[in-house]
Structure formats: structure tokens, C-alpha cells
Design a protein around this motif. Structure first.
Motif, PDB file in Angstrom:
ATOM      1  N   THR A 210      -4.804  -1.712   8.737  1.00  0.00           N
ATOM      2  CA  THR A 210      -5.835  -0.819   8.222  1.00  0.00           C
ATOM      3  C   THR A 210      -5.309   0.606   8.196  1.00  0.00           C
ATOM      4  OG1 THR A 210      -7.595  -2.216   9.139  1.00  0.00           O
ATOM      5  CG2 THR A 210      -8.193   0.025   8.529  1.00  0.00           C
ATOM      6  N   LEU A 211      -5.574   1.320   7.104  1.00  0.00           N
ATOM      7  CA  LEU A 211      -5.206   2.727   6.964  1.00  0.00           C
ATOM      8  C   LEU A 211      -6.462   3.538   6.663  1.00  0.00           C
ATOM      9  CD1 LEU A 211      -2.029   2.123   4.828  1.00  0.00           C
ATOM     10  CD2 LEU A 211      -2.004   3.533   6.880  1.00  0.00           C
ATOM     11  N   ALA A 212      -6.530   4.736   7.214  1.00  0.00           N
ATOM     12  CA  ALA A 212      -7.667   5.620   6.954  1.00  0.00           C
ATOM     13  C   ALA A 212      -7.226   7.064   7.112  1.00  0.00           C
ATOM     14  CB  ALA A 212      -8.816   5.323   7.910  1.00  0.00           C
ATOM     15  N   PRO A 213      -7.748   7.969   6.293  1.00  0.00           N
ATOM     16  CA  PRO A 213      -7.388   9.383   6.416  1.00  0.00           C
ATOM     17  C   PRO A 213      -7.852   9.980   7.741  1.00  0.00           C
ATOM     18  CG  PRO A 213      -8.465   8.930   4.305  1.00  0.00           C
ATOM     19  CD  PRO A 213      -8.652   7.719   5.157  1.00  0.00           C
TER      20      PRO A 213
ATOM     21  N   ILE B 171      -7.299  15.231   5.775  1.00  0.00           N
ATOM     22  CA  ILE B 171      -6.036  15.966   5.712  1.00  0.00           C
ATOM     23  C   ILE B 171      -4.923  15.084   5.149  1.00  0.00           C
ATOM     24  CG2 ILE B 171      -6.633  17.512   7.598  1.00  0.00           C
ATOM     25  CD1 ILE B 171      -4.853  15.799   9.435  1.00  0.00           C
ATOM     26  N   ALA B 172      -5.264  13.878   4.732  1.00  0.00           N
ATOM     27  CA  ALA B 172      -4.271  12.933   4.235  1.00  0.00           C
ATOM     28  C   ALA B 172      -3.625  13.450   2.959  1.00  0.00           C
ATOM     29  CB  ALA B 172      -4.910  11.575   3.979  1.00  0.00           C
ATOM     30  N   GLY B 173      -2.307  13.316   2.889  1.00  0.00           N
ATOM     31  CA  GLY B 173      -1.569  13.711   1.701  1.00  0.00           C
ATOM     32  C   GLY B 173      -1.212  15.182   1.650  1.00  0.00           C
ATOM     33  N   ASN B 174      -1.751  15.979   2.566  1.00  0.00           N
ATOM     34  CA  ASN B 174      -1.442  17.407   2.649  1.00  0.00           C
ATOM     35  C   ASN B 174      -0.366  17.567   3.712  1.00  0.00           C
ATOM     36  OD1 ASN B 174      -1.381  20.166   3.345  1.00  0.00           O
ATOM     37  ND2 ASN B 174      -3.543  20.446   2.804  1.00  0.00           N
ATOM     38  N   LYS B 175       0.890  17.753   3.295  1.00  0.00           N
ATOM     39  CA  LYS B 175       1.995  17.720   4.247  1.00  0.00           C
ATOM     40  C   LYS B 175       1.886  18.821   5.294  1.00  0.00           C
ATOM     41  CE  LYS B 175       5.859  15.886   5.705  1.00  0.00           C
ATOM     42  NZ  LYS B 175       5.870  14.550   6.332  1.00  0.00           N
TER      43      LYS B 175
ATOM     44  N   ASP C 284       0.851  -1.182   0.000  1.00  0.00           N
ATOM     45  CA  ASP C 284       0.000   0.000   0.000  1.00  0.00           C
ATOM     46  C   ASP C 284       0.897   1.246   0.000  1.00  0.00           C
ATOM     47  OD1 ASP C 284      -1.710   2.173   0.746  1.00  0.00           O
ATOM     48  OD2 ASP C 284      -3.112   0.741   1.623  1.00  0.00           O
ATOM     49  N   LYS C 285       0.756   2.100  -0.995  1.00  0.00           N
ATOM     50  CA  LYS C 285       1.624   3.263  -1.124  1.00  0.00           C
ATOM     51  C   LYS C 285       1.433   4.268   0.007  1.00  0.00           C
ATOM     52  CE  LYS C 285       2.120   2.929  -6.134  1.00  0.00           C
ATOM     53  NZ  LYS C 285       1.934   3.598  -7.450  1.00  0.00           N
ATOM     54  N   ARG C 286       0.340   4.144   0.757  1.00  0.00           N
ATOM     55  CA  ARG C 286       0.118   5.035   1.899  1.00  0.00           C
ATOM     56  C   ARG C 286       0.902   4.592   3.121  1.00  0.00           C
ATOM     57  NH1 ARG C 286      -6.195   4.377   2.434  1.00  0.00           N
ATOM     58  NH2 ARG C 286      -5.443   2.205   2.323  1.00  0.00           N
ATOM     59  N   PHE C 287       1.394   3.366   3.107  1.00  0.00           N
ATOM     60  CA  PHE C 287       2.075   2.817   4.277  1.00  0.00           C
ATOM     61  C   PHE C 287       3.463   3.426   4.428  1.00  0.00           C
ATOM     62  CE2 PHE C 287       4.960  -0.266   6.224  1.00  0.00           C
ATOM     63  CZ  PHE C 287       4.333  -0.462   7.441  1.00  0.00           C
TER      64      PHE C 287
END
Length: 346
Positions: free
Chosen positions: A122-125, A134-138, A76-79
Motif C-alpha cells: 500500500t502507498l499513500a501520500p 507533500i508527495a512528489g515535491n522533492k 506502480d510508478k510511485r514505488f
């Protein structure tokens, strides 16, 4: 809302145990994007070249012994980017935040009081006060630390846009919206990438919040102790070249710091300090004995999160996790130690 989301935490994790993770996968929540992700792991030694290297750095009456570790991977690229950690009281699972604005939960397994496996990732924004991701907004999603508050909410600190938000995950799970916690008007002056890196909920209900490297003197790191009615400035003595990355509360009321160093020539390193509870009531900078400092050959990376749990028989276990910076040359490590000399059996 599913039963899994609404369930009480059972001291943190009941809402996110494997059965709930499977329910999330089936439900495929469209509002939060929550869902399980593939996860794999390998076990790691504290020192791959020395199998006897399991107990390091006795200091005073305390020592840490190694109780197993994992290198964790996911497609998972979010990990990645794990920066804060809470392990459940029974050791069955963990909850974490990433510096890209995601919640992360997983189940854990142990054998003979040693960490042996991880699963049900499990991943969640994370959501802002308006319920927006707010996920992906540094700037908005750079979560760095978390702690369980006395009322059951999770407090999370962020840097860049410096703030602390609380989440009622017991009631709302991944759908919890942010509830701002006022720290200090001076928090806005924290250094951009050296903001609040450590949070601890203290026995009196106050919140200890310390920056990574916003300095008030050459060797004093800035922080605050926030009570219901008052906020007091606190400082932590910096032991160069280490910087603070997290802090956690022991059953005794003492604190353990997690600190890391990095240089091009020296690579990465980590240390853990123990700060006595009564130091919090003194004017001097917080400081304490070094329980652990990594040495050459030991398994270490960019260690950023620390969590403590106590077993039913009174043993104290310390978990630390690394932030891989989404760099293929780094690893997500989850390491477990046992603290001796804390009124616990050996």
C-alpha cells in the motif's frame, strides 16, 4: 474513518495488516489516495556465486548471519526510493517512507526464521501540518528516516527542507497530519542533500538525529540528541568512504548503524557498525565495531533503511532495505540478518 485506520498499531502494524490493505482497496480513499498496488518479488542469495557465504565479519562477540532476502518490484510508478524502515515486532509487516513523500506498507512472510515473501503493498501520500500532500515535491517530501517514538507516534526526518515531523498513525493512519519536532536552530545549516539521514528513539525518551554528511570535522558527522528539555550536540565518526544512511536501537540499548559507499569504479557497498549504549554518554564521537561490510559478489545496492525486531524466543533480527533511486539499473532489496552474540541463541 475505517476501523482499520483507527485500530491501535499492536506495536506498529495492526492498522496496516493485509485485511486493512484490502479494506483500503475497496474504500479507495479520496482524501489520501491510499490504495493497494501490485507487488512481486524474487528471493536473493547473499552471494549468488557462493551458497556458503551466509555469515560475515565476526567482530568482538557479535556476528551477523544471513536469513534471506528479496528483490521487490511493482508496476506502480510511485514505488521506489525507500529511505526509512520499521518492521513490526512480530515480523508480519513493514512500514516505510520514500524520498518522494509517500508512506509504504506491506505484509511479510517468514519460513524457519528466514524472510520468504512480501505482499499487500500500500502507498499513500504523506501530509503536512495543514493536511496537504507533500508527495512528489522533492524539497518538501524528501523523507529519509523514521523511528517509533515512546508515545506511539512515528517520527520522520526530511532533508533539503531540513526538519523532523511526527505522525500519529495509530489514531489516524494515512490521514495523520505532521506535528513538527524541534531539533536544533543549527539544523537549518545542514548540507542540502546530506541532512538528517538517521533517527533513533532512545530508552530515556530522547531522540537521536544524525545527518548523512554535514561535518563538524574531517571525520565527524554532525547530529543531535534531543530530550524533553535539552538538546546536546553529538557526532559520529565517519569511516571513509562510507556515509551514514540509518540507525536503529537494539534491545540492549546499543545501536546499529547502516552505512553505504558509492564510486564509479568501486560501485556500491554497505556496512553495519555496532555502537555501545554507554558511548552516548561520552564526549567522544560515536564509534563501534564493524559487524558487516559487503564484499565483492555479495548482493547489495544503495542500502538506506535498517530495522530491528526480537522474536519471542529472544532472537534478534536485522532488516535492511535499499533505495533504488527510481533507476532501472538499481533494485529495491529487502535483506534479513540474525545478530548473534547479543545474549541470543545461535
Amino acid at each position: 474513518m475505517s476501523l482499520c485506520r483507527a485500530a491501535p498499531f499492536l506495536v506498529l502494524m495492526a492498522a496496516f495488516l493485509p485485511a486493512c490493505a484490502q479494506a483500503e482497496e475497496r474504500a479507495s480513499d479520496a482524501n489520501t489516495g491510499a490504495g493497494t498496488s501490485p507487488v512481486s518479488y524474487g528471493q536473493v542469495e547473499l552471494n549468488p556465486s557462493d551458497a556458503n557465504d551466509t555469515l560475515r565479519a565476526p567482530s568482538g562477540n557479535s556476528t551477523l548471519s544471513y536469513r534471506g532476502g528479496l528483490v521487490v518490484r511493482s508496476d506502480d510508478k510511485r514505488f521506489g526510493g525507500i529511505s526509512g524502515l520499521i518492521v513490526s515486532a512480530d515480523g508480519s509487516g513493514l512500514m516505510a517512507v520514500t524520498d518522494t513523500g509517500y508512506w509504504l506498507t506491506a505484509s511479510l512472510t517468514h519460513e524457519a526464521n528466514s524472510l520468504s515473501g512480501i505482499g499487500s503493498l500500500t502507498l499513500a501520500p504523506m501530509l503536512d501540518p495543514d493536511g496537504q500532500s507533500i508527495a512528489g515535491n522533492k524539497r518538501q517530501g524528501d523523507a529519509e528516516a523514521m523511528t517509533l517514538l515512546a508515545d506511539g507516534r512515528i517520527a520522520v526526518s526530511f532533508e533539503r527542507n531540513h526538519r523532523v515531523w511526527a505522525y500519529d498513525v495509530t489514531t489516524d493512519g494515512f490521514e495523520a497530519t505532521a506535528q513538527p519536532i524541534n531539533i536544533s536552530p543549527n539544523l537549518k545549516d545542514a548540507v542540502n542533500n546530506k541532512g538528517l539521514e538517521a533517527l533513533a528513539s532512545l530508552p530515556d525518551g530522547s531522540l537521536l538525529a544524525i545527518t548523512e554528511g554535514t561535518m563538524v570535522a574531517e571525520d565527524q558527522i554532525k547530529g543531535w540528541r534531543v530530550g524533553s528539555d535539552t538538546t546536546a550536540d553529538v557526532t559520529l565518526r565517519r569511516i571513509a568512504p562510507f556515509d551514514l544512511t540509518d540507525i536503529a536501537l537494539l534491545p540492549s540499548g546499543d545501536l546499529l548503524t547502516l552505512e553505504r559507499r558509492f564510486s564509479t569504479l568501486g560501485g556500491v557497498g554497505a556496512q553495519i557498525r555496532r555502537i555501545k549504549a554507554d558511548a552516548l554518554d561520552e564526549a567522544a564521537p560515536l564509534d563501534g565495531d564493524i559487524l558487516y561490510r559487503s564484499t565483492a559478489g555479495q548482493t547489495v545496492d544503495n542500502m538506506e533503511g535498517i530495522s530491528i525486531r526480537t522474536s519471542p524466543d529472544g532472537r534478534t533480527f536485522v532488516y535492511v532495505v535499499s533505495d533504488d533511486n527510481f533507476n532501472p539499473l538499481q533494485r529495491t532489496l529487502l535483506l534479513m540478518f540474525e545478530l548473534h552474540g547479543d545474549g541470543t541463541p545461535n
